[in-house]
Design an enzyme around this catalytic site. Sequence first.
Site, short mmCIF file in Angstrom:
data_model
loop_
_atom_site.label_atom_id
_atom_site.label_comp_id
_atom_site.label_asym_id
_atom_site.label_seq_id
_atom_site.Cartn_x
_atom_site.Cartn_y
_atom_site.Cartn_z
N GLY A 1 102.00 14.40 44.14
CA GLY A 1 102.47 15.21 43.46
C GLY A 1 103.71 15.93 43.92
CD GLN B 1 106.48 20.34 46.59
OE1 GLN B 1 105.86 19.83 45.79
NE2 GLN B 1 105.59 20.09 47.78
CB CYS C 1 101.27 21.55 50.37
SG CYS C 1 102.87 21.76 49.55
CG LEU C 2 104.49 16.01 49.91
CD1 LEU C 2 105.14 15.45 48.88
CD2 LEU C 2 104.17 15.00 50.86
CG HIS D 1 98.77 21.58 44.99
ND1 HIS D 1 98.24 21.76 46.38
CD2 HIS D 1 100.32 21.30 45.14
CE1 HIS D 1 99.23 21.69 47.15
NE2 HIS D 1 100.40 21.58 46.53
CD GLU D 2 102.56 18.95 42.78
OE1 GLU D 2 103.45 19.64 43.16
OE2 GLU D 2 101.77 18.53 43.60
CG HIS E 1 104.29 23.80 44.72
ND1 HIS E 1 104.84 24.34 45.83
CD2 HIS E 1 103.55 22.49 45.09
CE1 HIS E 1 104.16 23.69 46.81
NE2 HIS E 1 103.67 22.54 46.15
ZN ZN Z 1 102.38 21.30 47.23
#
Ligand code: ZN
Length: 173
Positions: free
Chosen positions: A46, A51, A93-94, A135-136, A139
């Site tokens: 995701g 991000q 997480c990225l 999670h997204e 963000h």
């Molecule tokens: Zn993340």
Amino acid sequence: MALREIVTDPFPILKETTRPVTEFDDNLKKLVADMVETMYAAPGVGLAANQINIPLQVAVIDIAPKEQKGDPVVLINPKIIKGEGEEVDEEGCLSVTDYTAKVKRFSKIWVEAQNLEGQPLNFEAEGFFARVIQHELDHLNGKIFVDRLSTLKRTMYKKRRKKLQRQLDEADS
Ligand code: ZN
């Protein structure tokens, strides 16, 4: 399509609330195409627009196994209107380098969003898919998963992050 750079904590935009999308135009389609490409390349399941340093309420998700990827879920202006049950599982997480932790989430959620054409989407999600959506959405509301951990774990994470940063700085100088 183009790959975009993924920003990492403590980059400030990750702590900011994103703006709703109002124009469902070619720029939005290009942004989503770039986000999907960037998510697949990372690789991740995701990605939220902030991000890649774009403060808009856009998220892309694809939880399919590697060989079945290619049909991403695109959520514009998403909201969780109801959540039920709870589940604890490991998250990464990225935008959070080298750190994972167990995070408590709703096990089932009801989602309202729009698609790329601006049409309304209403659906239920469970399990891992529900976790990734939560999670997204975090963000898009200026939160990373670390913000959901206990004070002790957050403090340990911040110490670790500072240490990593010092090592990077020393390697640069
Ligand atoms: Zn993340």
